[in-house]
Design an enzyme around this catalytic site. Structure first.
Site, PDB file in Angstrom:
ATOM      1  N   ASP A   1       0.854  -1.185   0.000  1.00 57.48           N
ATOM      2  CA  ASP A   1       0.000   0.000   0.000  1.00 57.48           C
ATOM      3  C   ASP A   1       0.889   1.234   0.000  1.00 57.48           C
ATOM      4  O   ASP A   1       1.723   1.393   0.889  1.00 57.48           O
ATOM      5  CB  ASP A   1      -0.904  -0.015   1.243  1.00 57.48           C
ATOM      6  CG  ASP A   1      -2.049   0.971   1.162  1.00 57.48           C
ATOM      7  OD1 ASP A   1      -1.906   2.004   0.492  1.00 57.48           O
ATOM      8  OD2 ASP A   1      -3.095   0.708   1.783  1.00 57.48           O
TER       9      ASP A   1
ATOM     10  N   ARG B   1      -0.380   4.268   0.022  1.00 54.66           N
ATOM     11  CA  ARG B   1      -1.218   5.386   0.477  1.00 54.66           C
ATOM     12  C   ARG B   1      -0.816   5.839   1.876  1.00 54.66           C
ATOM     13  O   ARG B   1      -1.583   5.700   2.828  1.00 54.66           O
ATOM     14  CB  ARG B   1      -2.685   4.986   0.504  1.00 54.66           C
ATOM     15  CG  ARG B   1      -3.324   4.745  -0.825  1.00 54.66           C
ATOM     16  CD  ARG B   1      -4.743   4.262  -0.633  1.00 54.66           C
ATOM     17  NE  ARG B   1      -4.775   3.060   0.209  1.00 54.66           N
ATOM     18  CZ  ARG B   1      -5.888   2.528   0.692  1.00 54.66           C
ATOM     19  NH1 ARG B   1      -7.053   3.093   0.448  1.00 54.66           N
ATOM     20  NH2 ARG B   1      -5.845   1.443   1.430  1.00 54.66           N
TER      21      ARG B   1
END
Length: 412
Positions: A324, A326
């Protein structure tokens, strides 16, 4: 090369008209405007140019000869339909590092600069709109929502204030936020964008970067001024872009159900005297992009035994190098733009988002997971994988069913 070395400034590029930026100064005239326009290069005090990723399309239009390179926008009647009042967070060092809180009011705060021929452009715009979603029509038909002709109309339309926010990065503050040296941040940004912005390493006197990434949009349900009042119930969803689900209804994930459920609840909160907020961030495919995202879909479904929760994140890491991308450290900046101090109902199963919000000094009372009945069949793998990975801690959850959400009150 040592990433911590002091960078050399090309001082010959500086101009007597260049305006210094004192980033966290609470007085906008002393803070100074962000000028990233190229109509007069001598005035620029930011790296990059306005428009984020759209700056490339503008460049292509100029190359074609269909767009004037010296265009100056006429800002007459473009002011926000609803002003965003100045908040204490705007002048608190380190509170906002990735957007310009003064970006919506350049005609209001920087009129003297405009009169002196500086091409100052807004980085925030505010307007009014109506949302029409089939899920809202369903909520009306089942009685979960009622028409009040203020927030929810008879055509299954929801009244909102929309706030578009272009990214504006203050590099010294960002480096402190991430706990790294500013020269290191500048050098990595320069190298990993293929040398797109040489000024990152040649002009340390320029502290602001207008990165070539997508903007953020905030949808406010109710009075925008109530967002800063901790005594007014606030329902919030911070949502990362998922084009396939959000727009086209792909059922492999829970993104659209979570988004539309939060919109419904935000409208319902406004109806009972509170305020709702949905913030939409352009971080497609966990900020890895759709190409990587679709390749991961293929890899998951073609593996022996089919798609499974146990290998859900592993396949992403194999393709992208990380599960990920993010990072959520910049996400709360939008909340501080509105002066948010307390969130009564947070629609999020993400510990990363929760930790970032609370770590930025905002109180969260209740966290709401997505009701089981709203999870598409093909998205069960995603939910199970996230639960197994400890994606969501149930502490503070008010309800994970629609009846519980509809019946909750502020004392819960």
């Amino acid at each position: 090369m040592d990433p911590h070395i002091v960078l050399t400034s090309h001082t010959s590029h500086k101009s007597s008209r260049s305006v210094a930026i004192d980033w966290a100064n609470p007085d906008p005239t002393k803070r100074g405007p962000v000028i990233g326009t190229i109509s007069n290069k001598a005035d620029r005090n930011a790296i990059g140019s306005h428009g984020g990723s759209y700056s490339i399309y503008r460049a292509l239009s100029i190359a074609q000869g269909t767009f004037p390179s010296d265009h100056r926008p006429d800002l007459t009647d473009t002011e926000p339909t609803t002003p965003i009042d100045q908040q204490p967070s705007w002048g608190t060092p380190g509170k906002i590092v990735s957007l310009d809180p003064w970006g919506a009011g350049v005609t209001r705060w920087f009129g003297d600069f405009l009169a002196d021929s500086y091409n100052v452009q807004p980085t925030i715009a505010v307007t009014k709109a109506h949302l029409q979603l089939p899920e809202i029509a369903d909520a009306l038909s089942t009685g979960r929502l009622e028409v009040d002709d203020v927030f929810v109309g008879g055509n299954a339309d929801v009244t909102v204030t929309k706030v578009a926010i272009d990214p504006v990065w203050h590099l010294p503050s960002m480096a402190k936020r991430f706990g790294i040296e500013e020269p290191s941040l500048r050098r990595v940004l320069y190298m990993e964008t293929g040398g797109m912005y040489p000024e990152l390493v040649t002009r340390p006197d320029l502290e602001v970067l207008l990165p070539p990434i997508g903007s953020t949009t905030a949808y406010v349900f109710g009075d925008i001024a109530d967002l800063s009042n901790p005594d007014v119930e606030l329902t919030l969803r911070v949502h990362d872009e998922c084009n396939g689900s959000d727009v086209f209804g792909s059922d492999i994930c829970t993104c659209r159900p979570y988004l539309t459920w939060a919109i419904e609840d935000a409208a319902r909160t406004a109806q009972r005297g509170g305020v709702g907020l949905v913030v939409y961030y352009r971080k497609e495919g966990r900020a890895l992009g759709e190409v990587t995202k679709f390749m991961v879909y293929n890899a998951r479904k073609r593996q022996e035994g089919g798609d499974s929760a146990s290998t859900y994140f592993e396949r992403t890491e194999c393709v992208a190098g990380v599960q990920d991308a993010r990072f959520q450290e910049l996400m709360p900046d939008v909340l501080h733009l509105f002066g948010i101090q307390k969130i009564h109902n947070l629609h999020s199963m993400s510990n990363m988002k929760y930790d970032a919000i609370v770590g930025s000094g905002i109180e969260v009372v209740n966290r709401l997971s997505l009701p089981d009945e709203l999870i598409p069949e093909d998205a069960q793998v995603e939910i199970e994988a996230k639960k197994a990975a400890g994606y969501f801690s149930p502490d503070g959850v008010v309800a994970d069913d629609l009846d519980g959400v509809l019946g909750r009150g502020l004392d819960e």
